[in-house]
Motif scaffolding. Structure first.
Motif, PDB file in Angstrom:
ATOM      1  N   GLN A  30      -3.478 -38.696 -19.400  1.00  0.00           N
ATOM      2  CA  GLN A  30      -2.435 -37.820 -19.941  1.00  0.00           C
ATOM      3  C   GLN A  30      -3.058 -36.626 -20.638  1.00  0.00           C
ATOM      4  O   GLN A  30      -2.574 -35.498 -20.517  1.00  0.00           O
ATOM      5  CB  GLN A  30      -1.548 -38.586 -20.931  1.00  0.00           C
ATOM      6  CG  GLN A  30      -0.741 -39.708 -20.305  1.00  0.00           C
ATOM      7  CD  GLN A  30       0.474 -39.182 -19.549  1.00  0.00           C
ATOM      8  OE1 GLN A  30       0.727 -37.989 -19.518  1.00  0.00           O
ATOM      9  NE2 GLN A  30       1.196 -40.089 -18.908  1.00  0.00           N
ATOM     10  N   GLN A  45      -2.427 -32.785 -19.865  1.00  0.00           N
ATOM     11  CA  GLN A  45      -1.925 -31.870 -20.883  1.00  0.00           C
ATOM     12  C   GLN A  45      -2.836 -30.669 -21.047  1.00  0.00           C
ATOM     13  O   GLN A  45      -2.396 -29.569 -21.312  1.00  0.00           O
ATOM     14  CB  GLN A  45      -1.795 -32.591 -22.227  1.00  0.00           C
ATOM     15  CG  GLN A  45      -0.624 -33.551 -22.261  1.00  0.00           C
ATOM     16  CD  GLN A  45      -0.714 -34.515 -23.431  1.00  0.00           C
ATOM     17  OE1 GLN A  45      -1.770 -34.674 -24.025  1.00  0.00           O
ATOM     18  NE2 GLN A  45       0.387 -35.169 -23.738  1.00  0.00           N
ATOM     19  N   ARG A  90       2.801 -28.341 -19.020  1.00  0.00           N
ATOM     20  CA  ARG A  90       3.401 -29.646 -19.175  1.00  0.00           C
ATOM     21  C   ARG A  90       4.420 -29.889 -18.070  1.00  0.00           C
ATOM     22  O   ARG A  90       5.297 -29.066 -17.855  1.00  0.00           O
ATOM     23  CB  ARG A  90       4.089 -29.700 -20.527  1.00  0.00           C
ATOM     24  CG  ARG A  90       4.617 -31.058 -20.851  1.00  0.00           C
ATOM     25  CD  ARG A  90       5.406 -31.084 -22.123  1.00  0.00           C
ATOM     26  NE  ARG A  90       5.523 -29.810 -22.778  1.00  0.00           N
ATOM     27  CZ  ARG A  90       5.234 -29.595 -24.046  1.00  0.00           C
ATOM     28  NH1 ARG A  90       4.746 -30.572 -24.762  1.00  0.00           N
ATOM     29  NH2 ARG A  90       5.421 -28.422 -24.586  1.00  0.00           N
ATOM     30  N   ALA A  99       7.666 -30.875 -16.214  1.00  0.00           N
ATOM     31  CA  ALA A  99       9.024 -31.067 -16.731  1.00  0.00           C
ATOM     32  C   ALA A  99       9.367 -32.539 -16.626  1.00  0.00           C
ATOM     33  O   ALA A  99       8.639 -33.321 -16.013  1.00  0.00           O
ATOM     34  CB  ALA A  99       9.993 -30.240 -15.939  1.00  0.00           C
ATOM     35  N   VAL A 100      10.471 -32.910 -17.237  1.00  0.00           N
ATOM     36  CA  VAL A 100      10.833 -34.327 -17.302  1.00  0.00           C
ATOM     37  C   VAL A 100      10.922 -34.931 -15.901  1.00  0.00           C
ATOM     38  O   VAL A 100      10.489 -36.045 -15.662  1.00  0.00           O
ATOM     39  CB  VAL A 100      12.172 -34.480 -18.038  1.00  0.00           C
ATOM     40  CG1 VAL A 100      12.583 -35.926 -18.083  1.00  0.00           C
ATOM     41  CG2 VAL A 100      12.043 -33.917 -19.424  1.00  0.00           C
ATOM     42  N   ARG A 142      13.314 -26.508 -25.658  1.00  0.00           N
ATOM     43  CA  ARG A 142      13.695 -25.368 -24.812  1.00  0.00           C
ATOM     44  C   ARG A 142      15.202 -25.129 -24.906  1.00  0.00           C
ATOM     45  O   ARG A 142      15.946 -26.038 -25.278  1.00  0.00           O
ATOM     46  CB  ARG A 142      13.377 -25.688 -23.361  1.00  0.00           C
ATOM     47  CG  ARG A 142      11.899 -25.720 -23.079  1.00  0.00           C
ATOM     48  CD  ARG A 142      11.734 -26.049 -21.623  1.00  0.00           C
ATOM     49  NE  ARG A 142      10.384 -26.504 -21.389  1.00  0.00           N
ATOM     50  CZ  ARG A 142      10.017 -27.124 -20.274  1.00  0.00           C
ATOM     51  NH1 ARG A 142      10.926 -27.367 -19.339  1.00  0.00           N
ATOM     52  NH2 ARG A 142       8.787 -27.482 -20.097  1.00  0.00           N
ATOM     53  N   LEU A 201      17.462 -31.530 -14.383  1.00  0.00           N
ATOM     54  CA  LEU A 201      16.380 -32.441 -14.792  1.00  0.00           C
ATOM     55  C   LEU A 201      16.320 -33.697 -13.917  1.00  0.00           C
ATOM     56  O   LEU A 201      15.404 -34.500 -14.051  1.00  0.00           O
ATOM     57  CB  LEU A 201      16.578 -32.852 -16.252  1.00  0.00           C
ATOM     58  CG  LEU A 201      16.537 -31.702 -17.254  1.00  0.00           C
ATOM     59  CD1 LEU A 201      16.858 -32.209 -18.646  1.00  0.00           C
ATOM     60  CD2 LEU A 201      15.170 -31.044 -17.245  1.00  0.00           C
ATOM     61  N   VAL A 238      10.903 -42.232 -18.378  1.00  0.00           N
ATOM     62  CA  VAL A 238      11.720 -41.342 -19.195  1.00  0.00           C
ATOM     63  C   VAL A 238      13.141 -41.906 -19.315  1.00  0.00           C
ATOM     64  O   VAL A 238      13.721 -41.957 -20.399  1.00  0.00           O
ATOM     65  CB  VAL A 238      11.709 -39.929 -18.564  1.00  0.00           C
ATOM     66  CG1 VAL A 238      12.873 -39.103 -19.080  1.00  0.00           C
ATOM     67  CG2 VAL A 238      10.400 -39.241 -18.870  1.00  0.00           C
ATOM     68  N   ARG A 267       7.421 -34.976 -23.918  1.00  0.00           N
ATOM     69  CA  ARG A 267       8.134 -34.210 -22.889  1.00  0.00           C
ATOM     70  C   ARG A 267       9.638 -34.222 -23.161  1.00  0.00           C
ATOM     71  O   ARG A 267      10.326 -33.233 -22.986  1.00  0.00           O
ATOM     72  CB  ARG A 267       7.845 -34.792 -21.504  1.00  0.00           C
ATOM     73  CG  ARG A 267       6.395 -34.605 -21.076  1.00  0.00           C
ATOM     74  CD  ARG A 267       6.254 -34.579 -19.565  1.00  0.00           C
ATOM     75  NE  ARG A 267       6.682 -35.819 -18.934  1.00  0.00           N
ATOM     76  CZ  ARG A 267       5.849 -36.841 -18.714  1.00  0.00           C
ATOM     77  NH1 ARG A 267       4.591 -36.767 -19.073  1.00  0.00           N
ATOM     78  NH2 ARG A 267       6.287 -37.926 -18.125  1.00  0.00           N
TER      79      ARG A 267
END
Lengths: 887, 121
Positions: A65, A69, A74, A76-77, B5, B13, B20, B62
């Protein structure tokens, strides 16, 4: 065992450094807490294997990770977008990987790097544990061993009234006593004699020891009338009780007395010596009269008060000391730091020299890896030239070349870590009693070793790859495109570079070989040195008698007589002699002034005492130079001294009938005989002078054994013509009494060899390192010659077509090989001459100018060079002009 | 580590990575600290492997950056070391709901195609 966090956590902390600093600031503490929570709550249920896997996964995740980084925006989700240049980097790595996977694979270069990293890390681990790291206790700089004496020094133990006074002294924040107390551990797998210690409760807290199982001692334990308790070391718990987790609360017998186990301390805790295997509580301020001597005078360890410097604390303690003991002599307090490594002068010098040798081997191996990579780069230059011609920038070429060597370096590092682990395990197993284990620090690969490994790996990869990368991508490479394709000999820069590397390797290997050979010669001369006695054919044994079975002197004497009788009755054993103290170590030691009472002059001496029976001198064939050995009616103060002691006291005058006195002892010893000196050069007992006293003495018409106040019985015998099998003898001794513990039973030759363990290990390691360097240099030379011959095939073919004979072609190769070797050897001789200056303190019976060494080493190097050149020479001589010209 | 953001369309997303999504669902019931999140995920999914700290906190970072999760006001609980708690934002709740709906639709398709047996009435 210490106040530091456990190893796993420290490793994870190191790995967390992969994350960028802002992320670390935000989450670092939380992540560690998370790790602690998880391990704390889960590992009891899931076991050690799970814990190890979780640690590895945590480190890998932090590294992975963290890398993401750092190099990528980064993600995105949900998506997996990456920065453009990262893709470039990946392409570089992919290309590099493809190149490496194609033949010829750089396996040997990886092996060389692995060996370099492995040796470097292993040696660092040893040197670190022995010499660099402080003792493994929290705030070790405030921990001291304290004792009293005159201004020069004194006994390292103190009387208990002073101990009690010092406990109240403002100089010390904490003070604890230790008394050595070996015992026979009776109800493990077999009865064994083990070193133990009596400690005041609270010592473990002062040293920050945390038990693996159960607890340590609490205040009040160890007073007379309280229960007998014991804490075991992990080693004893594993070896004698099969790591039984239900040991806490069990009662076991130590020298006949039942003790309740309250805890087990981890292997990393070693105190007061690295061999201590169990601890019993003792309140030294509440000793009963008649306690053992070791307990009346404990060794005393302190933590200084935080506000005081050692000098101020020493002053304050001296004031207390003078108020407590007033015997008219000047009294001083001595503070000695608790050292981790307990090394004599020889071992310190030897470990330093070996570390330097490893440094040189490291360089040789790196040079060799560089050599192999340069050879690859020469072969690759056409590829790079092509890339450049097609428009690749120099930067891109550099990146690709570095990617290739980085992969080699990484592979070498991983293999090197495995090699280091194997080497450290081997060192631990192979050198149990030599100098490598004399440390309170466990010799383990830890975070410091990993850091050293990372530095070693970076250095090695850097050293090995820079020449190759430079060569492959320098601007001239493009213009060389055509010439290289035709198979020309690399000239100019590359050739000089290859030669320089080989010359350097040969020089270092020669220097190492000279050092190794000198240490070997020194060891051989030590092993064959005159010892003043005839050890060959003599077997010695020492036995420990459990005190519950042999409570008094009479029962011990009866046992000793029994052993003597049984051995005398065994055919082929003659003579047999009981003694207290066996060569080469002796028993009771005395350091101090020897004062003659009848003429002569006082001398300082280090005496090693032996209590002997009349046959002792005949058994060991120690010549009696003057007077006679004892007979059965000896007086208790009759002594036999060595010639050197006689010469020091009475300057060579006849000594029979003269008397002398030792400091702190009122007896006047009367010399009845003078024996030849015993010698054990190269060992720690070298400076000792022997003196012999009768084991059995005549007192009022009776014969009494003076030295049976301890539970130790020792015996020696000579086998004529050959010894019966030792297990057989063991059985016979056990036949006298099955409760006896035979601490050792072995040939005396072996005992002497054991004394030379340090020189032997030094010589063996130096030779192994030197041979590794020499073989590596030979391998390097071979690969260079093979490449040169391969690239000169056209030229050789043309020469053959013009009438050169095969022998002349082979001579070309040999000339190249020996030119390089001669240059290396010349340089190596100079280097070796410098190195041997530093070795002289390790050499006994041989000088740095030893002719044998200086003849043998060039011959060995010559042989290796010849072996390296044979195959390339044959290849050259078999050059077929037709086939080559047709290509 | 960085400021959230500006709001985006929740559908931008999707799909969420399983980790997540699991973290979001764990936080729906209330604020949790890192270890609490991992425990809840493990309780819900008996076969889950123990999360490595790096993976968990990288996901949390994140999620914060995307505005789905926010640090909760710190609460010190008797004797325990001070820990940071996390809370799901209304936007995070919405994204989790959309992801759940997406998975539900996927599940329906799977049932229709008989990859999964139909639910018993």
């Amino acid at each position: 065992m210490t106040g530091r966090p456990p190893l796993g956590e420290r490793l994870l902390r190191l790995a967390l450094r992969c994350h960028p600093a802002p992320f670390r600031r935000e989450y670092g503490r939380e992540m560690l807490q998370y790790y602690r929570d998880t391990v704390g709550r889960e590992s009891a249920r899931r076991g050690r294997l799970w814990r190890a896997r979780f640690l590895i996964a945590s480190i890998a995740a932090a590294a992975g990770q963290g890398l993401c980084q750092r190099v990528a925006a980064r993600p995105a989700v949900g998506s997996t977008r990456r920065a453009g240049w990262l893709a470039d980097g990946r392409t570089d790595l992919k290309l590099a990987w493809r190149r490496l996977a194609a033949a010829p694979r750089p396996t040997v270069a990886i092996g060389m790097l692995a060996l370099a990293v492995g040796l470097g890390v292993a040696m660092f681990t040893v040197v670190d544990a022995l010499m660099l790291r402080p003792a493994p206790f929290p705030e070790a700089d405030r921990l001291f061993h304290v004792f009293a004496g005159d201004e020069r020094g004194g006994r390292t133990t103190i009387p208990t009234d002073l101990y009690a006074a010092w406990r109240g002294s403002p100089a010390f924040e904490d003070l604890h006593g230790v008394g050595h107390g070996s015992a026979i551990v009776e109800d493990g797998i077999e009865p064994v004699m083990r070193a133990g210690a009596f400690v005041s409760p609270g010592l473990f807290e002062m040293l920050g020891a945390r038990p693996l199982l159960g607890r340590t001692f609490v205040a009040g334990e160890g007073r007379p009338g309280t229960r007998a308790l014991v804490v075991l070391s992990e080693r004893l718990w594993r070896s004698q009780y099969g790591a039984d987790r239900s040991i806490v609360g069990r009662r076991l017998r130590l020298s006949g007395v039942a003790h309740e186990v309250v805890g087990v301390l981890p292997d990393g805790f070693r105190f007061p010596t690295m061999r201590t295997e169990f601890w019993r509580p003792m309140d030294f301020t509440a000793l009963q009269p008649g306690a053992e001597q070791a307990l009346n005078r404990p060794q005393t360890y302190v933590r200084l008060a935080a506000s005081l410097t050692p000098a101020a604390a020493s002053q304050a303690a001296t004031a207390t000391l003078r108020a407590t003991i007033a015997d008219g002599r000047p009294q001083f307090t001595h503070l000695r730091p608790i050292m981790a490594g307990l090394m004599d002068e020889y071992s310190t010098a030897a470990v330093t020299a070996l570390a330097a040798a490893v440094g040189l081997v490291f360089l040789v191996l790196c040079a060799n890896a560089a050599n192999l990579l340069v050879v690859r780069a020469i072969a690759r230059r056409s590829d790079y030239g092509l890339c450049a011609a097609l428009g690749a920038t120099r930067g891109r070429l550099l990146r690709q070349a570095f990617a290739e060597t980085a992969i080699v370096g990484l592979a070498g590092t991983i293999a090197g870590a495995a090699a280091a682990w194997a080497l450290v395990s081997t060192a631990r197993a192979w050198l149990p009693d030599a100098f490598l284990l004399r440390s309170l620090n466990p010799i383990d690969l830890d975070a410091r070793a990993l850091a050293a490994g990372a530095i070693a790996a970076l250095t090695a990869t850097g050293l090995a790859s820079v020449p190759a990368v430079w060569l492959a991508t320098r601007p001239g490479a493009v213009s060389l495109l055509r010439s290289v394709d035709r198979g020309a000999v690399p000239r100019g820069g590359p050739r000089m570079l290859l030669r320089a590397l080989i010359v350097g390797e040969v020089a270092l290997a020669a220097a190492l070989l000279v050092s190794g050979a000198l240490l070997l010669r020194s060891f051989l001369s030590l092993a064959h040195a005159d010892r003043g006695l005839e050890a060959t054919g003599v077997v010695t044994a020492s036995m420990s008698l459990p005190s519950h079975r042999f409570p008094d002197r009479a029962s011990r004497l009866a046992f000793a007589d029994g052993v003597e009788r049984v051995l005398r009755a065994t055919p082929g054993l003659r003579p047999v002699a009981l003694s207290y103290g066996l060569p080469p170590r002796g028993s009771v030691r005395y350091i101090g002034p020897v004062t003659p009472l009848s003429g002569g002059r006082e001398a300082e001496a280090f005496l090693s005492g032996y209590f002997v029976t009349p046959d002792f001198f005949r058994l060991y064939r120690i010549p009696i130079l003057e007077g006679a050995a004892f007979d059965d009616r000896a007086h208790e103060h009759d002594v036999v001294i060595t010639a050197t002691l006689r010469d020091r006291l009475w300057a060579g005058q006849p000594a029979i009938g003269r008397t002398f006195r030792l400091h702190g002892d009122n007896a006047a010893y009367r010399v009845v005989g003078v024996a030849a000196d015993l010698r054990s050069p190269g060992s720690a007992t070298e400076d000792q002078l022997e003196w012999y006293r009768p084991l059995r003495v005549a007192r009022g018409g009776d014969v009494e054994a003076e030295m049976f106040s301890t539970g130790q019985v020792m015996v020696g015998f000579r086998c004529d013509p050959a010894c019966p099998p030792l297990p057989d003898l063991r059985r016979r001794i056990r036949g006298v009494d099955p409760d006896v513990v035979i601490a050792h039973l072995s040939p005396l030759d072996g005992e002497y060899l054991e004394l030379l363990a340090a020189p032997r290990a030094a010589a063996a390691l130096a030779l192994v390192f030197a041979m590794a360097a020499a073989v590596s240099a030979g391998g390097g030379l071979f690969s260079v010659l093979a490449t040169v011959v391969g690239r000169r095939r056209r030229e050789l073919g043309i020469r053959a077509a013009l009438g050169a004979r095969p022998r002349e072609l082979a001579a070309l190769v040999f000339r190249e090989a020996f030119t390089v070797a001669a240059m290396g050897l010349t340089l190596g001789v100079g280097l070796a001459w410098l190195l041997t200056r530093f070795l002289s303190s390790l050499l006994v019976g041989v000088t740095p100018a030893d002719p044998v060494t200086w003849v043998v080493v060039p011959v060995v190097i010559g042989g290796i060079v010849l072996a390296a050149a044979v195959w390339p020479a044959r290849m050259a001589s078999s050059a077929d002009p037709v086939a080559i010209l047709r290509e | 580590m960085s400021a959230p953001r500006p709001r985006a369309d929740p559908d931008d997303l999707l799909p969420l990575t399983p980790l997540v999504f699991a973290v979001l669902v764990a936080l729906v019931e209330g604020d949790l600290h890192g270890y609490g999140i991992a425990r809840r995920i493990a309780d819900r999914d008996a076969g889950a492997v123990t999360l490595a700290p790096g993976n968990l906190y990288a996901a949390v970072d994140r999620l914060i950056a995307a505005g789905l999760v926010a640090p909760a006001p710190a609460a010190r609980r008797g004797g325990e070391p001070r820990r940071r708690f996390y809370r799901i934002t209304p936007f995070g709740r919405e994204v989790a709901a959309r992801e759940a709906a997406r998975l539900r639709d996927l599940l329906r398709t799977a049932r229709r195609l008989a990859i999964l047996p139909r639910r018993q009435p």
